[in-house]
Enzyme design. Structure first.
Site, short mmCIF file in Angstrom:
data_model
loop_
_atom_site.label_atom_id
_atom_site.label_comp_id
_atom_site.label_asym_id
_atom_site.label_seq_id
_atom_site.Cartn_x
_atom_site.Cartn_y
_atom_site.Cartn_z
N PHE A 121 -3.72 4.55 3.51
CA PHE A 121 -4.12 5.72 4.32
C PHE A 121 -3.77 5.44 5.78
O PHE A 121 -4.15 4.40 6.33
CB PHE A 121 -5.62 5.97 4.20
N ASP A 205 -1.54 -1.56 10.28
CA ASP A 205 -2.50 -0.54 10.68
C ASP A 205 -3.89 -1.16 10.68
O ASP A 205 -4.47 -1.44 9.63
CB ASP A 205 -2.40 0.63 9.68
N LYS A 234 -10.45 4.05 16.20
CA LYS A 234 -11.85 3.95 15.78
C LYS A 234 -12.76 3.18 16.76
O LYS A 234 -13.28 3.75 17.70
CB LYS A 234 -11.92 3.36 14.37
#
Ligand code: PLP
Length: 385
Positions: A121, A205, A234
Site C-alpha cells: 500500500f 516507503d 504520518k
C-alpha cells in the site's frame, strides 16, 4: 443529512479531547488509544514540546510558501538525514511523498518502469495508487499510470523481474495496511543487491513504519538496508499534515528549481511540530520503544496464540498485527473493544492492528491483553453493526 462524501466508514464515536495515550469522546467516555490516529500521534495528544513549538510558530507566522528561505525546513531536514548522503523534499502526506519518489526516480534514471509488490500500500493519488496492490480501492479508477509492474512479496521469483529497464523498486519492509506482514530479511537484501546490479533505485516507503514506530528511526535500519529514497509522513509531525521524501544528494540535478513543488509542503506549523518530534526520538527513547514492543509482542503471543480465533501474531516495536481466523471478523472485534474502552485498527487479511502511541507505558500495554483476550473469546452474535 451529511454534507460529506461517504468515503469513510466511520464508527459512531466522536472524539472530543485527547490526553497522552487516551482519548475522550463527546459523551465523556474515555478510551485507551491503540490507533495513534493510524500511526500518527506517536507522542500522544498533549506533548508539551510539540505543543509549545507549534504555539510559538502560530504566534509568529504559519504559512509563507516556498518562495522564501526556510530555516525550520533546514533544521528538520538536517535531523532526518543526519549522517547520510540524502536531501529532503517536503510535501503534505504519504501519497505525495511516494509521488515525489516515483517522479524523481523516473527523471533521474531516464527509465520508466517501477516495480511494486503484491499486498503493498502506497497511497491513493494516481502514481501511488498505481503501485498499490489492493483491488477494492482501485476498482473503477483506471486506467492507472503505465509501466508499473507487480512482483510477489517475500518471494525470490520477484528478483529476475528487476532488470536494467527498471527505474525503481518501491516496497514497505513491513506491510502495514497489508496486515503487518514482515519482509524477510534475506529476501529484502537480495532485492537491494538486484537493484544495485541493474542500476535500479530502491525506494523504501516508511510512511507507516518510520519515525520510531518499530523502535528505530526507520524500520529498514533493522534489516541492514541502504535505500536510495525513503518516504515519510504520518508521525513526522505528530498530526500536523506533512510528508517527506529523502533521496541521495546525487539525484538533485533531477529535482532542480521548478521541477516539483507544493504550496503547503514543509509548512511552518508542520516543521515546528516535526522539530519537536525529532528532538524526542532519542536513541534512549527508541530503545525503550524497542523493548516495550518486544515484551508486549511476547506477552500477546504467550497469552493469545492458543485461541482458536487467532492464526498469527507478528510485528516489530509498537506495530503489531493479530491475524484472526475466518470465524471472527476483525472489524467486529474492533467494535467490541470500543465498547470495552480500547480503540484498535483493522488491516488486510482479517488482522487486528495495534499502533499505540510510542509513549504508552509498558504496564498499560500489558493491562490491555486481558481485554483483547476477552473480546477474542466473546460470543460475537451479540455485537451489532
Ligand atoms: C505505507 C504507506 N504508504 C503510504 C500511505 C499513504 O499515506 P497518506 O494517507 O498520508 O497519503 C500509507 C497510509 O496508510 C501507508 O501506510
Amino acid at each position: 443529512m451529511s454534507h460529506l462524501f461517504p468515503t469513510y466508514h466511520r464508527y459512531p464515536i466522536e472524539i472530543d479531547t485527547g490526553q497522552d495515550w487516551q482519548l475522550t469522546d463527546n459523551h465523556g467516555q474515555t478510551y485507551l488509544d491503540f490507533t495513534s490516529g493510524i500511526g500518527v500521534c506517536n507522542f500522544g495528544y498533549h506533548n508539551a514540546l510539540i505543543q509549545a513549538n507549534v504555539q510559538s510558530q502560530l504566534n509568529k507566522v504559519w504559512h509563507t510558501s516556498n518562495l522564501y528561505q526556510n530555516q525550520l525546513q533546514e533544521i528538520v531536514a538536517n535531523s532526518l538525514t543526519a549522517g547520510t548522503d540524502k536531501l529532503t523534499f517536503f510535501c503534505n502526506s504519504g501519497t505525495e511523498a511516494n509521488e515525489a519518489a516515483i517522479k524523481l526516480a523516473r527523471k533521474y534514471t531516464g527509465k520508466s518502469q517501477i516495480i511494486a509488490f503484491t499486498n503493498g500500500f502506497h497511497g491513493r493519488t494516481y502514481g501511488a495508487l498505481s503501485v498499490t496492490d489492493n483491488p477494492p480501492i482501485k476498482t473503477g479508477f483506471g486506467p492507472f499510470v503505465p509501466n508499473m509492474t507487480f512482483a510477489p512479496y517475500n518471494d525470490s521469483t520477484a528478483l529476475p523481474l528487476i532488470t536494467s529497464e527498471t527505474a525503481a523498486v518501491i516496497l514497505e519492509v513491513i506491510q502495514g495496511e497489508g496486515g503487518v506482514i514482515l519482509g524477510n530479511r534475506s529476501w529484502l537484501q537480495q532485492v537491494q543487491t538486484q537493484c544495485q546490479t541493474t542500476d535500479t533505485l530502491l525506494i523504501i516507503d516508511e510512511v507507516q513504519t518510520g519515525m520510531g514506530r518499530t523502535g528505530h528511526l526507520f524500520a529498514y535500519q533493522q534489516f541492514d538496508l541502504d535505500p536510495d529514497i525513503i518516504t515519510l509522513a504520518k508521525a513526522l509531525a505528530n498530526g500536523i499534515p506533512v510528508g517527506a521524501m529523502l533521496g541521495r544528494a546525487q539525484f538533485q540535478s533531477a529535482f532542480g528549481p521548478g521541477s516539483h513543488g507544493s504550496t503547503f509542503g514543509g509548512n511552518l506549523l508542520a516543521m515546528a511540530a516535526a522539530e519537536g518530534v525529532l528532538a524526542q526520538l532519542t536513541p534512549d527513547f527508541l530503545k525503550q520503544v524497542h523493548l516495550k514492543g518486544q515484551h508486549f509482542l511476547a506477552a500477546l503471543q504467550t497469552q493469545l496464540a492458543s485461541l482458536s480465533t487467532v492464526t498469527k501474531i507478528q510485528g516489530m516495536g509498537l506495530m503489531i498485527g493479530i491475524q484472526l481466523s475466518e470465524t471472527v471478523m476483525a472489524d467486529i472485534v474492533v467494535r467490541r473493544l470500543q465498547q470495552q474502552g480500547l480503540l484498535t485498527l483493522t488491516a488486510k487479511h482479517n488482522t487486528l492492528r495495534l499502533l499505540p502511541p510510542l509513549i504508552t507505558p509498558e504496564a498499560v500495554l500489558m493491562d490491555s491483553i486481558p481485554i483483547i483476550k476477552a473480546s477474542l473469546e466473546a460470543q460475537y452474535e451479540s455485537v451489532t453493526g
